[in-house]
Scaffold this motif. Structure first.
Motif, PDB file in Angstrom:
ATOM      1  N   LYS A   1       0.768  -1.257  -0.056  1.00 38.80           N
ATOM      2  CA  LYS A   1      -0.053   0.099  -0.215  1.00 38.80           C
ATOM      3  C   LYS A   1       0.947   1.361  -0.075  1.00 38.80           C
ATOM      4  O   LYS A   1       0.646   2.273  -0.889  1.00 38.80           O
ATOM      5  N   ILE A   2       2.104   1.319   0.675  1.00 31.75           N
ATOM      6  CA  ILE A   2       2.877   2.552   0.951  1.00 31.75           C
ATOM      7  C   ILE A   2       3.431   2.829  -0.509  1.00 31.75           C
ATOM      8  O   ILE A   2       3.372   3.900  -0.720  1.00 31.75           O
ATOM      9  N   ASP A   3       4.075   1.642  -0.907  1.00 33.58           N
ATOM     10  CA  ASP A   3       4.613   1.558  -2.328  1.00 33.58           C
ATOM     11  C   ASP A   3       3.623   2.118  -3.315  1.00 33.58           C
ATOM     12  O   ASP A   3       4.111   2.682  -4.083  1.00 33.58           O
ATOM     13  N   PHE A   4       2.334   1.584  -3.435  1.00 26.97           N
ATOM     14  CA  PHE A   4       1.286   2.130  -4.324  1.00 26.97           C
ATOM     15  C   PHE A   4       1.211   3.660  -4.046  1.00 26.97           C
ATOM     16  O   PHE A   4       1.096   4.580  -5.111  1.00 26.97           O
ATOM     17  N   ILE A   5       1.172   3.879  -2.747  1.00 28.37           N
ATOM     18  CA  ILE A   5       0.742   5.786  -2.595  1.00 28.37           C
ATOM     19  C   ILE A   5       2.054   6.196  -3.312  1.00 28.37           C
ATOM     20  O   ILE A   5       1.817   7.473  -3.917  1.00 28.37           O
ATOM     21  N   GLU A   6       3.238   5.840  -3.109  1.00 25.33           N
ATOM     22  CA  GLU A   6       4.604   6.413  -3.647  1.00 25.33           C
ATOM     23  C   GLU A   6       4.333   6.432  -5.112  1.00 25.33           C
ATOM     24  O   GLU A   6       4.762   7.461  -5.816  1.00 25.33           O
ATOM     25  N   TYR A   7       4.159   5.490  -5.776  1.00 25.64           N
ATOM     26  CA  TYR A   7       3.735   5.508  -7.049  1.00 25.64           C
ATOM     27  C   TYR A   7       2.772   6.533  -7.648  1.00 25.64           C
ATOM     28  O   TYR A   7       2.986   7.215  -8.603  1.00 25.64           O
ATOM     29  N   LEU A   8       1.706   6.386  -6.943  1.00 27.70           N
ATOM     30  CA  LEU A   8       0.668   7.688  -7.234  1.00 27.70           C
ATOM     31  C   LEU A   8       1.111   9.012  -7.180  1.00 27.70           C
ATOM     32  O   LEU A   8       0.939   9.665  -8.087  1.00 27.70           O
ATOM     33  N   LEU A   9       1.999   9.244  -5.985  1.00 30.83           N
ATOM     34  CA  LEU A   9       2.461  10.422  -5.893  1.00 30.83           C
ATOM     35  C   LEU A   9       3.586  11.139  -7.025  1.00 30.83           C
ATOM     36  O   LEU A   9       3.644  12.092  -7.228  1.00 30.83           O
ATOM     37  N   PHE A  10       4.277   9.952  -7.664  1.00 32.17           N
ATOM     38  CA  PHE A  10       5.275  10.339  -8.612  1.00 32.17           C
ATOM     39  C   PHE A  10       4.548  10.322  -9.965  1.00 32.17           C
ATOM     40  O   PHE A  10       4.962  10.959 -10.761  1.00 32.17           O
ATOM     41  N   GLN A  11       3.573   9.511 -10.173  1.00 29.81           N
ATOM     42  CA  GLN A  11       2.863   8.952 -11.551  1.00 29.81           C
ATOM     43  C   GLN A  11       1.768  10.008 -11.990  1.00 29.81           C
ATOM     44  O   GLN A  11       1.379  10.243 -13.117  1.00 29.81           O
ATOM     45  N   TYR A  12       0.971  10.539 -11.071  1.00 27.55           N
ATOM     46  CA  TYR A  12      -0.253  11.253 -10.997  1.00 27.55           C
ATOM     47  C   TYR A  12      -0.295  12.667 -10.588  1.00 27.55           C
ATOM     48  O   TYR A  12       0.440  12.971  -9.426  1.00 27.55           O
ATOM     49  N   GLU A  13      -0.779  13.685 -11.295  1.00 27.44           N
ATOM     50  CA  GLU A  13      -0.870  14.866 -10.666  1.00 27.44           C
ATOM     51  C   GLU A  13      -2.707  14.998  -9.808  1.00 27.44           C
ATOM     52  O   GLU A  13      -3.302  14.770 -10.896  1.00 27.44           O
ATOM     53  N   PHE A  14      -2.578  15.309  -8.652  1.00 27.35           N
ATOM     54  CA  PHE A  14      -3.863  15.391  -8.099  1.00 27.35           C
ATOM     55  C   PHE A  14      -4.571  16.909  -8.282  1.00 27.35           C
ATOM     56  O   PHE A  14      -3.683  17.804  -8.261  1.00 27.35           O
ATOM     57  N   LYS A  15      -5.662  17.096  -8.245  1.00 28.35           N
ATOM     58  CA  LYS A  15      -6.256  18.200  -8.320  1.00 28.35           C
ATOM     59  C   LYS A  15      -6.023  19.058  -6.973  1.00 28.35           C
ATOM     60  O   LYS A  15      -6.134  20.405  -6.981  1.00 28.35           O
ATOM     61  N   SER A  16      -5.739  18.543  -5.856  1.00 29.07           N
ATOM     62  CA  SER A  16      -5.681  19.225  -4.595  1.00 29.07           C
ATOM     63  C   SER A  16      -4.277  18.962  -3.914  1.00 29.07           C
ATOM     64  O   SER A  16      -4.018  17.776  -3.743  1.00 29.07           O
ATOM     65  N   ARG A  17      -3.712  19.979  -3.261  1.00 29.35           N
ATOM     66  CA  ARG A  17      -2.471  19.652  -2.476  1.00 29.35           C
ATOM     67  C   ARG A  17      -2.791  18.847  -1.216  1.00 29.35           C
ATOM     68  O   ARG A  17      -2.173  18.055  -0.889  1.00 29.35           O
ATOM     69  N   ILE A  18      -3.790  18.970  -0.792  1.00 27.16           N
ATOM     70  CA  ILE A  18      -4.370  18.225   0.432  1.00 27.16           C
ATOM     71  C   ILE A  18      -4.463  16.721   0.253  1.00 27.16           C
ATOM     72  O   ILE A  18      -4.065  15.978   0.870  1.00 27.16           O
ATOM     73  N   SER A  19      -4.722  16.318  -0.989  1.00 27.88           N
ATOM     74  CA  SER A  19      -4.725  15.116  -1.448  1.00 27.88           C
ATOM     75  C   SER A  19      -3.401  14.398  -1.307  1.00 27.88           C
ATOM     76  O   SER A  19      -3.149  13.289  -0.760  1.00 27.88           O
ATOM     77  N   VAL A  20      -2.300  15.149  -1.828  1.00 27.63           N
ATOM     78  CA  VAL A  20      -1.013  14.865  -1.735  1.00 27.63           C
ATOM     79  C   VAL A  20      -0.822  14.806  -0.193  1.00 27.63           C
ATOM     80  O   VAL A  20       0.247  13.868   0.144  1.00 27.63           O
ATOM     81  N   TRP A  21      -0.803  15.698   0.388  1.00 29.68           N
ATOM     82  CA  TRP A  21      -0.582  15.496   1.738  1.00 29.68           C
ATOM     83  C   TRP A  21      -1.147  14.478   2.668  1.00 29.68           C
ATOM     84  O   TRP A  21      -0.377  13.903   3.445  1.00 29.68           O
ATOM     85  N   THR A  22      -2.458  14.214   2.167  1.00 30.91           N
ATOM     86  CA  THR A  22      -3.066  13.065   3.103  1.00 30.91           C
ATOM     87  C   THR A  22      -2.569  11.852   2.611  1.00 30.91           C
ATOM     88  O   THR A  22      -2.330  11.175   3.418  1.00 30.91           O
ATOM     89  N   LEU A  23      -2.302  11.700   1.351  1.00 30.14           N
ATOM     90  CA  LEU A  23      -1.408  10.423   0.883  1.00 30.14           C
ATOM     91  C   LEU A  23      -0.046  10.465   1.628  1.00 30.14           C
ATOM     92  O   LEU A  23       0.455   9.204   2.037  1.00 30.14           O
ATOM     93  N   ASN A  24       0.554  11.429   1.610  1.00 27.68           N
ATOM     94  CA  ASN A  24       1.805  11.391   2.447  1.00 27.68           C
ATOM     95  C   ASN A  24       1.933  11.169   3.940  1.00 27.68           C
ATOM     96  O   ASN A  24       2.537  10.419   4.540  1.00 27.68           O
ATOM     97  N   TYR A  25       0.814  11.775   4.516  1.00 32.70           N
ATOM     98  CA  TYR A  25       0.183  11.399   5.968  1.00 32.70           C
ATOM     99  C   TYR A  25       0.036   9.588   6.084  1.00 32.70           C
ATOM    100  O   TYR A  25       0.484   8.980   7.041  1.00 32.70           O
ATOM    101  N   LEU A  26      -0.828   9.298   5.134  1.00 33.15           N
ATOM    102  CA  LEU A  26      -1.234   7.646   5.386  1.00 33.15           C
ATOM    103  C   LEU A  26      -0.054   6.695   5.050  1.00 33.15           C
ATOM    104  O   LEU A  26      -0.061   5.745   5.530  1.00 33.15           O
ATOM    105  N   LYS A  27       0.872   7.065   4.295  1.00 30.12           N
ATOM    106  CA  LYS A  27       2.394   6.164   3.903  1.00 30.12           C
ATOM    107  C   LYS A  27       3.286   6.383   4.973  1.00 30.12           C
ATOM    108  O   LYS A  27       4.294   5.852   5.111  1.00 30.12           O
ATOM    109  N   ARG A  28       3.167   7.201   5.931  1.00 32.65           N
ATOM    110  CA  ARG A  28       4.379   7.426   6.984  1.00 32.65           C
ATOM    111  C   ARG A  28       4.417   6.374   7.800  1.00 32.65           C
ATOM    112  O   ARG A  28       5.725   6.444   8.382  1.00 32.65           O
ATOM    113  N   SER A  29       3.715   5.247   7.926  1.00 35.77           N
ATOM    114  CA  SER A  29       4.034   4.125   8.784  1.00 35.77           C
ATOM    115  C   SER A  29       3.201   3.003   8.257  1.00 35.77           C
ATOM    116  O   SER A  29       2.160   2.956   7.614  1.00 35.77           O
TER     117      SER A  29
END
Length: 132
Positions: free
Chosen positions: A9-37
């Protein structure tokens, strides 16, 4: 769930963050928060279709016509990005995550691989059977 699945799941989140552009910065922050552990990753479940009565976070890429970020609970629909981030950061609820990729010519292969891994390793697989 195993640490292996949580790492997927963490690897997939990292993939999403590098491969896709999200409409909202909060989306990126939230994904980064959820992948932290691994513990944070354990509380999330990626979905292809929304499951009724589950807390569901929907994140849209720039190719989508949907709202940038929404969070649906049993009782409320959140659209304010700050409220959504605070809800996720201050709760321990299990959260389904649906990524709205918009109009892509092909399905996201890595999402499909993760959905299968979740189904095989989750004790709640019957709930997510629609993702097959």
């Amino acid at each position: 769930m195993t640490d292996n699945l949580n790492q997927l799941k963490i690897d997939f989140i990292e993939y999403l963050l590098f491969q896709y552009e999200f409409k909202s910065r909060i989306s990126v922050w939230t994904l980064n928060y959820l992948k932290r552990s691994l513990q944070q990753a354990e509380r999330i479940h990626f979905v292809d279709s929304i499951v009724n009565n589950h807390v569901t976070l929907t994140l849209a890429t720039i190719q989508s016509n949907s709202n940038a970020i929404t969070l649906q609970t049993n009782t409320q629909l959140y659209k304010n990005s700050n409220e959504i981030f605070n809800f996720i950061a201050n709760s321990s609820f299990a959260i389904d995550i649906k990524i709205d990729f918009g109009t892509q010519l092909r399905r996201e292969r890595r999402l499909d691989e993760l959905l299968v891994a979740q189904l095989l390793q989750s004790p709640y697989y019957i709930t997510y059977f629609n993702d097959i």
